[in-house]
Design a protein around this motif. Sequence first.
Motif, mmCIF file in Angstrom:
data_model
loop_
_atom_site.group_PDB
_atom_site.id
_atom_site.type_symbol
_atom_site.label_atom_id
_atom_site.label_comp_id
_atom_site.label_asym_id
_atom_site.label_seq_id
_atom_site.Cartn_x
_atom_site.Cartn_y
_atom_site.Cartn_z
ATOM 1 N N ASN A 25 0.974 -1.203 -0.182
ATOM 2 C CA ASN A 25 0.007 -0.055 -0.300
ATOM 3 C C ASN A 25 0.935 1.187 -0.405
ATOM 4 O O ASN A 25 1.736 1.062 0.524
ATOM 5 N N LEU A 26 -0.022 2.676 0.018
ATOM 6 C CA LEU A 26 0.965 3.641 -0.309
ATOM 7 C C LEU A 26 1.783 4.041 1.309
ATOM 8 O O LEU A 26 2.886 4.831 0.884
ATOM 9 N N ALA A 27 0.879 3.587 2.296
ATOM 10 C CA ALA A 27 1.428 4.100 3.609
ATOM 11 C C ALA A 27 3.176 3.427 3.414
ATOM 12 O O ALA A 27 3.796 3.475 3.747
ATOM 13 N N ASP A 28 2.515 1.622 2.868
ATOM 14 C CA ASP A 28 4.363 0.389 3.146
ATOM 15 C C ASP A 28 5.012 1.787 2.142
ATOM 16 O O ASP A 28 6.829 1.622 2.636
ATOM 17 N N ASP A 29 4.558 1.778 0.877
ATOM 18 C CA ASP A 29 5.532 2.324 0.879
ATOM 19 C C ASP A 29 6.652 3.488 0.588
ATOM 20 O O ASP A 29 7.710 3.639 0.649
ATOM 21 N N GLU A 30 5.504 4.688 1.443
ATOM 22 C CA GLU A 30 6.899 5.387 2.160
ATOM 23 C C GLU A 30 7.777 5.273 3.411
ATOM 24 O O GLU A 30 8.457 6.087 3.560
ATOM 25 N N PHE A 47 13.854 4.534 12.293
ATOM 26 C CA PHE A 47 13.833 3.049 13.182
ATOM 27 C C PHE A 47 12.015 2.859 13.681
ATOM 28 O O PHE A 47 11.535 2.356 13.384
ATOM 29 N N ASP A 48 11.214 3.881 12.983
ATOM 30 C CA ASP A 48 9.681 4.482 13.247
ATOM 31 C C ASP A 48 9.460 3.396 12.212
ATOM 32 O O ASP A 48 8.185 2.575 12.122
ATOM 33 N N ALA A 49 9.651 4.041 11.112
ATOM 34 C CA ALA A 49 9.385 3.698 9.734
ATOM 35 C C ALA A 49 9.584 2.316 9.442
ATOM 36 O O ALA A 49 8.691 1.840 9.590
ATOM 37 N N PHE A 50 10.826 1.469 10.030
ATOM 38 C CA PHE A 50 11.205 0.708 9.981
ATOM 39 C C PHE A 50 9.688 -0.780 10.950
ATOM 40 O O PHE A 50 9.657 -1.590 10.165
ATOM 41 N N LEU A 51 10.027 -0.179 11.718
ATOM 42 C CA LEU A 51 9.260 -0.960 12.446
ATOM 43 C C LEU A 51 7.453 -0.946 12.081
ATOM 44 O O LEU A 51 6.942 -1.448 12.292
ATOM 45 N N GLY A 52 7.133 0.286 11.870
ATOM 46 C CA GLY A 52 6.130 0.166 11.606
ATOM 47 C C GLY A 52 5.801 0.024 9.916
ATOM 48 O O GLY A 52 4.317 -1.185 9.924
ATOM 49 N N LEU A 53 6.487 -1.275 9.091
ATOM 50 C CA LEU A 53 6.749 -1.523 7.953
ATOM 51 C C LEU A 53 6.803 -3.210 8.888
ATOM 52 O O LEU A 53 5.963 -3.779 7.582
ATOM 53 N N ASN A 54 7.220 -3.500 9.606
ATOM 54 C CA ASN A 54 8.014 -5.096 9.792
ATOM 55 C C ASN A 54 6.747 -5.640 10.831
ATOM 56 O O ASN A 54 6.493 -6.538 10.761
ATOM 57 N N PHE A 55 7.138 -4.617 11.824
ATOM 58 C CA PHE A 55 6.016 -5.392 12.640
ATOM 59 C C PHE A 55 4.887 -3.879 13.542
ATOM 60 O O PHE A 55 4.680 -3.749 14.297
ATOM 61 N N PRO A 56 4.432 -3.692 12.334
ATOM 62 C CA PRO A 56 2.956 -2.835 12.837
ATOM 63 C C PRO A 56 2.070 -3.218 13.817
ATOM 64 O O PRO A 56 1.708 -5.168 14.139
ATOM 65 N N ASP A 57 1.691 -2.283 14.451
ATOM 66 C CA ASP A 57 1.034 -2.365 16.010
ATOM 67 C C ASP A 57 -0.013 -1.217 16.534
ATOM 68 O O ASP A 57 0.332 -0.113 15.582
ATOM 69 N N GLN A 58 -0.562 -1.321 17.912
ATOM 70 C CA GLN A 58 -1.330 0.151 18.028
ATOM 71 C C GLN A 58 -0.551 0.697 18.412
ATOM 72 O O GLN A 58 -0.678 2.300 18.074
ATOM 73 N N ASN A 59 0.913 0.657 18.919
ATOM 74 C CA ASN A 59 1.952 1.601 19.350
ATOM 75 C C ASN A 59 2.589 1.206 19.181
ATOM 76 O O ASN A 59 3.490 0.274 19.019
ATOM 77 N N ASN A 60 3.918 2.564 19.427
ATOM 78 C CA ASN A 60 5.357 2.012 18.935
ATOM 79 C C ASN A 60 6.262 1.143 20.359
ATOM 80 O O ASN A 60 6.715 0.180 19.620
ATOM 81 N N LYS A 61 5.377 1.056 21.432
ATOM 82 C CA LYS A 61 6.340 -0.095 22.604
ATOM 83 C C LYS A 61 6.378 -0.995 22.054
ATOM 84 O O LYS A 61 6.884 -1.900 22.161
ATOM 85 N N THR A 62 4.723 -1.175 21.764
ATOM 86 C CA THR A 62 4.692 -3.128 21.596
ATOM 87 C C THR A 62 5.236 -3.213 19.966
ATOM 88 O O THR A 62 5.533 -4.000 20.107
ATOM 89 N N MET A 63 5.237 -2.242 18.865
ATOM 90 C CA MET A 63 6.021 -2.688 17.872
ATOM 91 C C MET A 63 7.505 -3.129 18.402
ATOM 92 O O MET A 63 8.436 -3.606 17.505
ATOM 93 N N ARG A 64 8.227 -2.117 19.700
ATOM 94 C CA ARG A 64 9.870 -2.406 19.510
ATOM 95 C C ARG A 64 10.132 -3.391 20.140
ATOM 96 O O ARG A 64 10.743 -4.149 20.023
ATOM 97 N N ASN A 65 9.156 -3.993 20.928
ATOM 98 C CA ASN A 65 8.780 -5.255 21.656
ATOM 99 C C ASN A 65 8.976 -6.207 20.459
ATOM 100 O O ASN A 65 9.659 -6.922 20.821
ATOM 101 N N LYS A 66 7.801 -6.191 19.596
ATOM 102 C CA LYS A 66 8.193 -7.251 18.632
ATOM 103 C C LYS A 66 9.150 -7.176 18.007
ATOM 104 O O LYS A 66 9.373 -8.312 17.680
#
Length: 172
Positions: free
Chosen positions: A2-7, A46-65
């Motif tokens: 999707n467009l968000a993942d491309d960005e 890093f946030d973009a990497f987390l959002g792309l590869n470990f999407p979740d409700q918040n940054n803390k949960t993505m960092r845990n993943k």
Amino acid sequence: MNLADDERKSNILIYFLRAKKKFVGTKSGFDKQFYAEGLKDIWHSFDAFLGLNFPDQNNKTMRNKFVNKYQSSFTNWTKSDKFRELVVRLKASGKLYDLSPINPKRPIEINDINNLLEILNFSYRVRSNLNHGGKDLERNDEKGNRNRALVEFSFKVTFEILENVLTEEKVI
């Protein structure tokens, strides 16, 4: 994709390369904000990497993943002498308070220099305190020196962690 993942993919590289210029560049002795910009850029990547590869409700949960995937390999990564030194210095800096104006979270610290989650949470807290106005880097006193050191060390440690991951994942 999707467009968000491309960005997100673009932002991983754009902000990583911006941070890399700070990581390998020459710092002016008078620029007290130099590493602050690097810390913001590396966390943007890093946030973009987390959002792309470990999407979740918040940054803390993505960092845990993220840590669930990379903790075991983290202990085997080749870390620079500087990385090891800076993690020890971050650990020695003691408790790091949450400077959020409303409902601050409890203080955190690095107890184990091999615990990827503790290192990332510490760096993220430095970044959050900086972004939300709680870290004054312009002070010419002990507190200002500590703030600048926390920002510099967090930037350099986070940069090396993300660089290892992006290399391992063949992104760079």
